[in-house]
Scaffold this active site. Sequence first.
Site: not given
Lengths: 290, 290, 290, 290
Positions: B234-236
């Site tokens: 997530l968000d990476e």
Amino acid sequence: MAVHTEAKRDQACLIVHGPDQPGIVAAVAALVTRNNGNIISLDQYSSDPTGGDFFQRVVFSRPDLAVAMPGIKDDLEKTLNPLGMAWKLTDQSVPKRMAILVSTSDHCLLELLWRHRRGELPVTIPMVISNHTNTAEDVRSFGVPFFHVPSGDADKSHPESEILKLLAGNVDFVVLARYMQILSPDFLDRAGVPLINIHHSFLPAFIGAAPYRKAKQRGVKLIGATAHYVTRDLDEGPIIEQDVARVSHAHSATDLQARGAYVERAVLSRAVQWHAEDRVIRHGNQTIVF
Amino acid sequence: MAVHTEAKRDQACLIVHGPDQPGIVAAVAALVTRNNGNIISLDQYSSDPTGGDFFQRVVFSRPDLAVAMPGIKDDLEKTLNPLGMAWKLTDQSVPKRMAILVSTSDHCLLELLWRHRRGELPVTIPMVISNHTNTAEDVRSFGVPFFHVPSGDADKSHPESEILKLLAGNVDFVVLARYMQILSPDFLDRAGVPLINIHHSFLPAFIGAAPYRKAKQRGVKLIGATAHYVTRDLDEGPIIEQDVARVSHAHSATDLQARGAYVERAVLSRAVQWHAEDRVIRHGNQTIVF
Amino acid sequence: MAVHTEAKRDQACLIVHGPDQPGIVAAVAALVTRNNGNIISLDQYSSDPTGGDFFQRVVFSRPDLAVAMPGIKDDLEKTLNPLGMAWKLTDQSVPKRMAILVSTSDHCLLELLWRHRRGELPVTIPMVISNHTNTAEDVRSFGVPFFHVPSGDADKSHPESEILKLLAGNVDFVVLARYMQILSPDFLDRAGVPLINIHHSFLPAFIGAAPYRKAKQRGVKLIGATAHYVTRDLDEGPIIEQDVARVSHAHSATDLQARGAYVERAVLSRAVQWHAEDRVIRHGNQTIVF
Amino acid sequence: MAVHTEAKRDQACLIVHGPDQPGIVAAVAALVTRNNGNIISLDQYSSDPTGGDFFQRVVFSRPDLAVAMPGIKDDLEKTLNPLGMAWKLTDQSVPKRMAILVSTSDHCLLELLWRHRRGELPVTIPMVISNHTNTAEDVRSFGVPFFHVPSGDADKSHPESEILKLLAGNVDFVVLARYMQILSPDFLDRAGVPLINIHHSFLPAFIGAAPYRKAKQRGVKLIGATAHYVTRDLDEGPIIEQDVARVSHAHSATDLQARGAYVERAVLSRAVQWHAEDRVIRHGNQTIVF
């Protein structure tokens, strides 16, 4: 500088903050008026109109300011202290005394020295202190004293106390212009003046060392810099100013560092100027910048 | 759209990447020439001239492109596969099919629908899917089908498989235009197409939920938005585009959110356009954007 | 809108300007206090502390504002008129009425309608008037009346008087959101309300028609947009807001126009918002924007 | 500098431009390959794919470049001249020789000297020439020769011929870093090298003298700077780079000038770097910047 401070002759800056309450702007304005001041600029901010914190910066001119200062301070004490408001009154024609701490990178240092020489920073620079000697000649060519305080190996207490001796009583604030040593909480306590640091990333991204390398690894499309007050929590102090520059996949970590240098010096210069002009008020871990 | 794709009639886009080696640019250029193509634009990047990775994007025009495509692909296979180079050839006049997933916030959604209607995005939009219904009327007024797939409570597998049924075979990529559900790794695997997300912060700062509130608490002076490919982390995922807007102490978290909306829609639009034009190449957790 | 104006219930905005003189800030602040107002924000500017012009914007809250307005106005008249100061007091919960004039380009129009729907513009929109019909359906889908007033050929007096009839008594200001007709001095006089125009260049560069083509010919590296008040001198009115976007040699005049559209709608939206919030004061051919 | 040019050892830059034609990219790439070069970066632009102008910049590495240069040039002549293409081949490890002309303002001058000392500009600086002496000491502290050539009163031919004597054979390009004398067409002809000027406005706005005063009078919200090649038409030469900074009503013309100084030095530095790296191609009154 001569020109700069001359333009601010007989100008005072008053900072007021405390619990918001009706009539506080009127009370301050009336105080300025009855002390023969003419308001030049006024900024005001309330964190919440009902029960929040109140912040105000007033610049006013007053003939023979230096003579009148004690009387105005008396009036401020009588007027604002009963309301629980903190205040600070400064003579804008008296520049703040700024020490610069630096390691080997000269870009932020030179920017400050040069802006100062142009008369754009209302400060004096009584000293530059470095744990290296490569910038000594440049610093002295600006007519500024340079002191070399090597960083101790394991024990940092010795260099820190040497720096404290140099600063004691001589400076109003300190700028860490890419000073690559971590200062101890004890040092911060004993310094007793605000310290401004430039961090070479867009905080809170890339906290800690080697931010440009981390930025390259993460593949960001913008790099940044952050000027903040130094607190015991590394890279966590109140942010004064930030800015960014666009980068691309084609830039190496070294390229990011070179580009970032120009963001760093611009951001640090603005933060120093605003601090020197009493435009920055700390509010918990944030800042009000008027 | 008609105008947009018409302008790209008989234009092909060729992406080549793999281990850098001498002569690769010449080999590709010669291939285009012997297939009667005329190079319109060419971008090239080597992560390291000695032993790094090579990336190239070539746009060329070729009369009767559709007829010639199979032959060009044969030639590419014979020429580039032995060199260990990956390649992708697309007809620029064939728009990619883009699905949009959205929750209640309409700003990113409307921006994409507007830009598409203006002929600025080389895509078709076969569907918008939402776990809410508030945007249905707007979407349909653009002539785009709207499907409501409510988010299940604890069990997300049901809505995900419904979404997968809608997408299957109908889209080339998916845009999460403020879709506030976390998609499972299984969904990502089975979707089988790239997903682009807009995160409402300047990643890697403020990962996770409520970034504007976190930004307010940290007292940052700039807020940002990040468009990235969705991965299991997530968000990476690889960042495609980022931008920022200036804010001050006077802005509340709600103000930051309102300002941020304009950064979000600009950043997402650029990312979508570049993806649709085959300008973005994933390289590990980074992107090359030509 | 409900939410927006609700938040401003019982808030007044006071604009004061005139010859700078000692005590004026104190006089205004005292007036607010004795009328039971609590100052929320205050901006002040003096063009020259000695003998210049003074500008102030004060927002204050006051319970039962609507009832108190007449009394406050009386007080303002008695207090400020003898000092030669002009003033304007508005109830912030009463949105200004904004008419939009538009030709065929819909980007600025839609941006305003959408921001209004989000509750970000403190206005009502009683009408959109166009010399074309292509935007009629979009406008009406936002619940806003649309009027078609075709532009006359040689004689412009007929359409202008039709527009004046529509505006008369119904609007507080007019926005030219890419309205491609030049309005006569007579129209401006008779409209009797401020008009805001968006010019698609960074004024004063590229005055007049076809600015993007001129920008391409001159080979500029940035394009811009300018929102300004309309005066009898075309493209010469007081500037409210400007911004730019980066372009390169690779962009055609058409590309510049497409990119510029996003600058135009952002610049116009900010100008409209600031005008609607009484933040803009005209001062000769310049503006003070608080 | 040592480091900078060392990194570019055995790297050549080839610029090709002329009438667009099929196969030109392939021909250039094949030429590089058969001369044992490995392409590091390649930029290409066609003003119009059918019958327009073609521009290309190729950087390639080649062992023992210095020895191979004559042979490569022979090959270029045989390959490209018959196609009517102009070309220029430079050894990237050989820095260009840059003279700086300056009057009293030191900001652009110091920026260039600093960046050069940091190894960021691939140039040597054989001389600084000024019609004043205030910068002499600073210049010489960087190890750069300083020559004082006072501006003649009415007759400018004398100082111009003195400057020409200093430049003759010693420099590859000249930078006017706020040199406040207008150079005659005759001087430009006889100098025989490109001249880059920094103009303190966002051209074409505020052509001529005192642009910051004009900007203040017009009430613009952004100020800018423009770096351009010098032609016989004052302020009309091909633009290399531009940028802007935000200002407000509160800034005086002097403030604009101070703020503008930082835009000027950034814009000029970028233009100088790009020129020194052979990234700028003149095309009529425009530039292609790769």
